[in-house]
Each structure stands twice: as C-alpha cells, then as structure tokens.
Design a protein around this motif. Structure first.
Motif, PDB file in Angstrom:
ATOM      1  N   SER A  27      50.073 -63.894 -83.332  1.00 22.35           N
ATOM      2  CA  SER A  27      49.972 -62.432 -83.333  1.00 22.35           C
ATOM      3  C   SER A  27      51.128 -61.831 -82.529  1.00 22.35           C
ATOM      4  O   SER A  27      51.332 -62.185 -81.359  1.00 22.35           O
ATOM      5  N   ILE A  28      51.870 -60.955 -83.161  1.00 21.40           N
ATOM      6  CA  ILE A  28      52.995 -60.307 -82.490  1.00 21.40           C
ATOM      7  C   ILE A  28      52.548 -59.055 -81.743  1.00 21.40           C
ATOM      8  O   ILE A  28      52.983 -58.800 -80.612  1.00 21.40           O
ATOM      9  N   LEU A  29      51.642 -58.289 -82.341  1.00 18.35           N
ATOM     10  CA  LEU A  29      51.222 -57.033 -81.736  1.00 18.35           C
ATOM     11  C   LEU A  29      50.385 -57.238 -80.482  1.00 18.35           C
ATOM     12  O   LEU A  29      50.309 -56.341 -79.633  1.00 18.35           O
ATOM     13  N   SER A  30      49.743 -58.383 -80.344  1.00 19.11           N
ATOM     14  CA  SER A  30      48.928 -58.636 -79.155  1.00 19.11           C
ATOM     15  C   SER A  30      49.756 -59.076 -77.950  1.00 19.11           C
ATOM     16  O   SER A  30      49.231 -59.156 -76.839  1.00 19.11           O
ATOM     17  N   LEU A  31      51.042 -59.344 -78.139  1.00 23.67           N
ATOM     18  CA  LEU A  31      51.888 -59.784 -77.036  1.00 23.67           C
ATOM     19  C   LEU A  31      52.346 -58.596 -76.196  1.00 23.67           C
ATOM     20  O   LEU A  31      52.427 -57.465 -76.688  1.00 23.67           O
ATOM     21  N   PRO A  32      52.632 -58.833 -74.908  1.00 23.31           N
ATOM     22  CA  PRO A  32      53.195 -57.750 -74.082  1.00 23.31           C
ATOM     23  C   PRO A  32      54.549 -57.286 -74.602  1.00 23.31           C
ATOM     24  O   PRO A  32      55.226 -57.982 -75.364  1.00 23.31           O
TER      25      PRO A  32
ATOM     26  N   GLN B 238      57.833 -59.279 -76.618  1.00 23.06           N
ATOM     27  CA  GLN B 238      58.354 -58.856 -77.916  1.00 23.06           C
ATOM     28  C   GLN B 238      59.840 -58.521 -77.836  1.00 23.06           C
ATOM     29  O   GLN B 238      60.630 -58.902 -78.712  1.00 23.06           O
ATOM     30  N   ALA B 239      60.224 -57.815 -76.767  1.00 23.84           N
ATOM     31  CA  ALA B 239      61.640 -57.479 -76.591  1.00 23.84           C
ATOM     32  C   ALA B 239      62.477 -58.732 -76.353  1.00 23.84           C
ATOM     33  O   ALA B 239      63.605 -58.852 -76.848  1.00 23.84           O
ATOM     34  N   ALA B 240      61.931 -59.692 -75.593  1.00 20.73           N
ATOM     35  CA  ALA B 240      62.666 -60.932 -75.338  1.00 20.73           C
ATOM     36  C   ALA B 240      62.873 -61.727 -76.621  1.00 20.73           C
ATOM     37  O   ALA B 240      63.943 -62.308 -76.836  1.00 20.73           O
ATOM     38  N   ARG B 241      61.870 -61.752 -77.478  1.00 23.36           N
ATOM     39  CA  ARG B 241      62.037 -62.433 -78.768  1.00 23.36           C
ATOM     40  C   ARG B 241      63.184 -61.831 -79.571  1.00 23.36           C
ATOM     41  O   ARG B 241      64.064 -62.542 -80.071  1.00 23.36           O
ATOM     42  N   THR B 242      63.176 -60.513 -79.681  1.00 26.09           N
ATOM     43  CA  THR B 242      64.173 -59.839 -80.515  1.00 26.09           C
ATOM     44  C   THR B 242      65.579 -60.014 -79.957  1.00 26.09           C
ATOM     45  O   THR B 242      66.523 -60.358 -80.687  1.00 26.09           O
TER      46      THR B 242
ATOM     47  N   ALA C 274      45.033 -82.598 -62.373  1.00 25.05           N
ATOM     48  CA  ALA C 274      46.153 -81.658 -62.256  1.00 25.05           C
ATOM     49  C   ALA C 274      46.721 -81.355 -63.638  1.00 25.05           C
ATOM     50  O   ALA C 274      46.885 -82.243 -64.469  1.00 25.05           O
ATOM     51  N   ILE C 275      47.023 -80.073 -63.867  1.00 26.02           N
ATOM     52  CA  ILE C 275      47.593 -79.638 -65.136  1.00 26.02           C
ATOM     53  C   ILE C 275      48.756 -78.690 -64.854  1.00 26.02           C
ATOM     54  O   ILE C 275      48.850 -78.085 -63.778  1.00 26.02           O
ATOM     55  N   THR C 276      49.664 -78.593 -65.817  1.00 20.41           N
ATOM     56  CA  THR C 276      50.782 -77.662 -65.746  1.00 20.41           C
ATOM     57  C   THR C 276      50.750 -76.788 -66.985  1.00 20.41           C
ATOM     58  O   THR C 276      50.840 -77.298 -68.106  1.00 20.41           O
ATOM     59  N   GLN C 277      50.621 -75.502 -66.765  1.00 16.59           N
ATOM     60  CA  GLN C 277      50.574 -74.543 -67.869  1.00 16.59           C
ATOM     61  C   GLN C 277      51.939 -73.870 -67.997  1.00 16.59           C
ATOM     62  O   GLN C 277      52.495 -73.373 -67.020  1.00 16.59           O
ATOM     63  N   MET C 278      52.466 -73.854 -69.206  1.00 16.91           N
ATOM     64  CA  MET C 278      53.763 -73.257 -69.492  1.00 16.91           C
ATOM     65  C   MET C 278      53.612 -72.231 -70.606  1.00 16.91           C
ATOM     66  O   MET C 278      52.889 -72.471 -71.573  1.00 16.91           O
ATOM     67  N   GLN C 279      54.277 -71.120 -70.449  1.00 22.58           N
ATOM     68  CA  GLN C 279      54.251 -70.066 -71.453  1.00 22.58           C
ATOM     69  C   GLN C 279      55.680 -69.719 -71.856  1.00 22.58           C
ATOM     70  O   GLN C 279      56.554 -69.549 -71.004  1.00 22.58           O
ATOM     71  N   GLY C 280      55.893 -69.629 -73.156  1.00 18.23           N
ATOM     72  CA  GLY C 280      57.205 -69.286 -73.689  1.00 18.23           C
ATOM     73  C   GLY C 280      57.140 -68.076 -74.591  1.00 18.23           C
ATOM     74  O   GLY C 280      56.155 -67.331 -74.612  1.00 18.23           O
ATOM     75  N   LEU C 281      58.200 -67.884 -75.342  1.00 13.48           N
ATOM     76  CA  LEU C 281      58.260 -66.752 -76.262  1.00 13.48           C
ATOM     77  C   LEU C 281      57.482 -67.000 -77.538  1.00 13.48           C
ATOM     78  O   LEU C 281      57.002 -66.044 -78.163  1.00 13.48           O
ATOM     79  N   TRP C 282      57.342 -68.261 -77.929  1.00 15.60           N
ATOM     80  CA  TRP C 282      56.740 -68.580 -79.217  1.00 15.60           C
ATOM     81  C   TRP C 282      55.473 -69.405 -79.099  1.00 15.60           C
ATOM     82  O   TRP C 282      54.690 -69.447 -80.046  1.00 15.60           O
ATOM     83  N   MET C 283      55.262 -70.061 -77.955  1.00 11.66           N
ATOM     84  CA  MET C 283      54.090 -70.926 -77.810  1.00 11.66           C
ATOM     85  C   MET C 283      53.724 -71.069 -76.341  1.00 11.66           C
ATOM     86  O   MET C 283      54.551 -70.814 -75.454  1.00 11.66           O
TER      87      MET C 283
ATOM     88  N   LEU D 194      71.123 -61.629 -71.347  1.00 13.55           N
ATOM     89  CA  LEU D 194      70.881 -61.329 -69.938  1.00 13.55           C
ATOM     90  C   LEU D 194      69.755 -60.330 -69.735  1.00 13.55           C
ATOM     91  O   LEU D 194      68.998 -60.425 -68.760  1.00 13.55           O
ATOM     92  N   VAL D 195      69.622 -59.380 -70.657  1.00 13.32           N
ATOM     93  CA  VAL D 195      68.586 -58.348 -70.514  1.00 13.32           C
ATOM     94  C   VAL D 195      67.169 -58.936 -70.570  1.00 13.32           C
ATOM     95  O   VAL D 195      66.347 -58.663 -69.684  1.00 13.32           O
ATOM     96  N   PRO D 196      66.803 -59.760 -71.570  1.00 15.10           N
ATOM     97  CA  PRO D 196      65.428 -60.267 -71.613  1.00 15.10           C
ATOM     98  C   PRO D 196      65.095 -61.225 -70.474  1.00 15.10           C
ATOM     99  O   PRO D 196      63.968 -61.207 -69.962  1.00 15.10           O
ATOM    100  N   THR D 197      66.069 -62.050 -70.055  1.00 14.12           N
ATOM    101  CA  THR D 197      65.787 -62.955 -68.946  1.00 14.12           C
ATOM    102  C   THR D 197      65.559 -62.194 -67.643  1.00 14.12           C
ATOM    103  O   THR D 197      64.682 -62.563 -66.848  1.00 14.12           O
ATOM    104  N   SER D 198      66.333 -61.139 -67.423  1.00 18.14           N
ATOM    105  CA  SER D 198      66.129 -60.321 -66.218  1.00 18.14           C
ATOM    106  C   SER D 198      64.786 -59.604 -66.267  1.00 18.14           C
ATOM    107  O   SER D 198      64.054 -59.553 -65.267  1.00 18.14           O
ATOM    108  N   TRP D 199      64.453 -59.032 -67.420  1.00 14.23           N
ATOM    109  CA  TRP D 199      63.176 -58.331 -67.564  1.00 14.23           C
ATOM    110  C   TRP D 199      62.003 -59.295 -67.397  1.00 14.23           C
ATOM    111  O   TRP D 199      61.021 -58.997 -66.718  1.00 14.23           O
ATOM    112  N   TYR D 200      62.110 -60.473 -68.009  1.00 12.67           N
ATOM    113  CA  TYR D 200      61.045 -61.466 -67.921  1.00 12.67           C
ATOM    114  C   TYR D 200      60.867 -61.932 -66.477  1.00 12.67           C
ATOM    115  O   TYR D 200      59.735 -62.083 -65.991  1.00 12.67           O
TER     116      TYR D 200
END
Length: 219
Positions: free
Chosen positions: A69-74, A78-82, A43-52, A133-139
């Motif tokens: 790579s920043i340009l390869s991200l959705p 990118q908006a959530a990071r900013t 069993a494994i747990t995969q987690m994805q964040g803004l930076w890793m 609030l905007v990036p968390t709602s969008w994400y």
C-alpha cells in the motif's frame, strides 16, 4: 591531459555514486531497531526500508514483508521513494552522456559537441546528487525526532541504518563528479574566450604588393 585524467576520476566517482544510489534504494535497512529483551536467544533486529520491512532473529531466521500500500505510508517515505528512483534515473543518464563527452573516448564528434555533452552529464549528476541528498536528510530527521520523543516507547524507537549512510555517501560522490565535469568544460570555454586565436599579419607580402603597384605607375 590533466583535464582528461580529472574527468576519468570524476567518472569513477560517478560510477560508485550510481551503484551506491541503487543499493540504498533497494536495501531494507533505512532504520534499524535492535530488541534484545530478557534473553539473548530471543534477540531480534527489525529493519525498515522504502519497499519492505525485514526482521532478523538471533536463531538465523530472516523474514521480509513488502509494503504494497502506497497511500498508507508516511509522506517522507513516499517522497523518498520518488526522489531516490529519480536520482537513479538521472545518474544513469549522466553516465551515458558523459561516456560520450569525455576526452578519453572517441565518441561524440568534435571537441565542442563533447564539451556540451560533458556539461550536460555533469548537470545530471548534480541533480541526481540533490535528489538523493534530500530524502536521506529528511528520513534521518524523522528518525532522530522520533528517537528524541519521550512519548514514544523505547521498543518503537529506531536508529539510522546502513542504507541511509550509503545514500549520503553516494549523493556526495555524484555531486563531486558533477561539479568536476561542469568545471572542466567551463574552464575550457573560458580559456577560449580569454585567449582568442591570433591573426597572423604578413607585412612583407603587403609591402611587395605595394611596390608592385608603384612600379606599374612608372611604366
């Protein structure tokens, strides 16, 4: 005294909001996928964040990969990071400004200057809350839309992680703190407009002066 206590309560909420905002920005568990498989040992747990992206195995191994790579991200990542970084900066400015403008501190000069500083800090908190609030709602919307998509296999679907909930709670704390700071300053200014300073009249002095002039006429 009540206003000072309310400002102190709002300042504590803002502190929790700032720390939660920073934690949500750095945590790797914005979305989580648990793949148990046929055997619990694998069993494994995969987690994805803004930076890793991180993977946790049931054996206790833990590995993370940075997103270079920043340009390869959705676009939503990118908006959530900013916006999350902007929210952290605005909330930090709000903490510094409200520390000067609070009534329980001896900084900031006179009461009018402290009131303006307090109002500016409240605006920073409100903008920081909206920016968080905007990036968390969008994400969250992207996670739910992918989860409900029937064309995506079950192994590739994710659920909202703890960082998303932390971001929502932190944004709420910042918004509440900002509204309290702005409202306390507005009530103080409005009270000054409704109740102008009274002008004291001294009719006795005027009467004495008038009588003095009358006596002069008889001399």
């Amino acid at each position: 005294m009540a206003s000072a206590s309310l400002q102190f309560f709002a300042f504590i909420l803002a502190l929790f909001g700032v720390f939660g905002d920073i934690a949500a920005t750095l945590l790797p568990n914005w979305k989580v996928n648990a793949d148990v498989g046929s055997n619990i040992i694998t069993a494994i747990t995969q987690m994805q964040g803004l930076w890793m992206d991180c993977t946790w195995y049931s054996t206790g191994m833990f590995s993370c990969t940075l997103k270079y790579s920043i340009l390869s991200l959705p676009v939503y990542i990118q908006a959530a990071r900013t916006t999350m970084v902007l929210s952290c900066i605005l909330s930090a400015f709000g903490i510094c400004i409200t520390t000067v403008g609070m009534k329980c501190t001896k900084l900031g000069g006179d009461s009018d200057s402290k009131s303006h500083a307090c109002f500016a800090g409240g605006i920073c908190f409100i903008l920081a809350g909206i920016s968080g609030l905007v990036p968390t709602s969008w994400y969250t919307r992207e996670i739910i839309s992918h989860f409900l998509d029937q064309t995506i296999p079950e192994s590739s679907k994710h659920e909202p992680g703890g960082a998303v909930y932390t971001g929502f709670i932190s944004a709420g704390f910042l918004l509440i703190a900002g509204v309290i700071f702005c409202t306390s300053c507005f009530n103080k200014q409005q009270g000054g407009w409704i109740y102008p300073p009274k002008q004291h009249h001294f009719p006795c002095a005027e009467q004495e002066s008038n009588t003095g002039y009358n006596l002069k006429d008889y001399v």
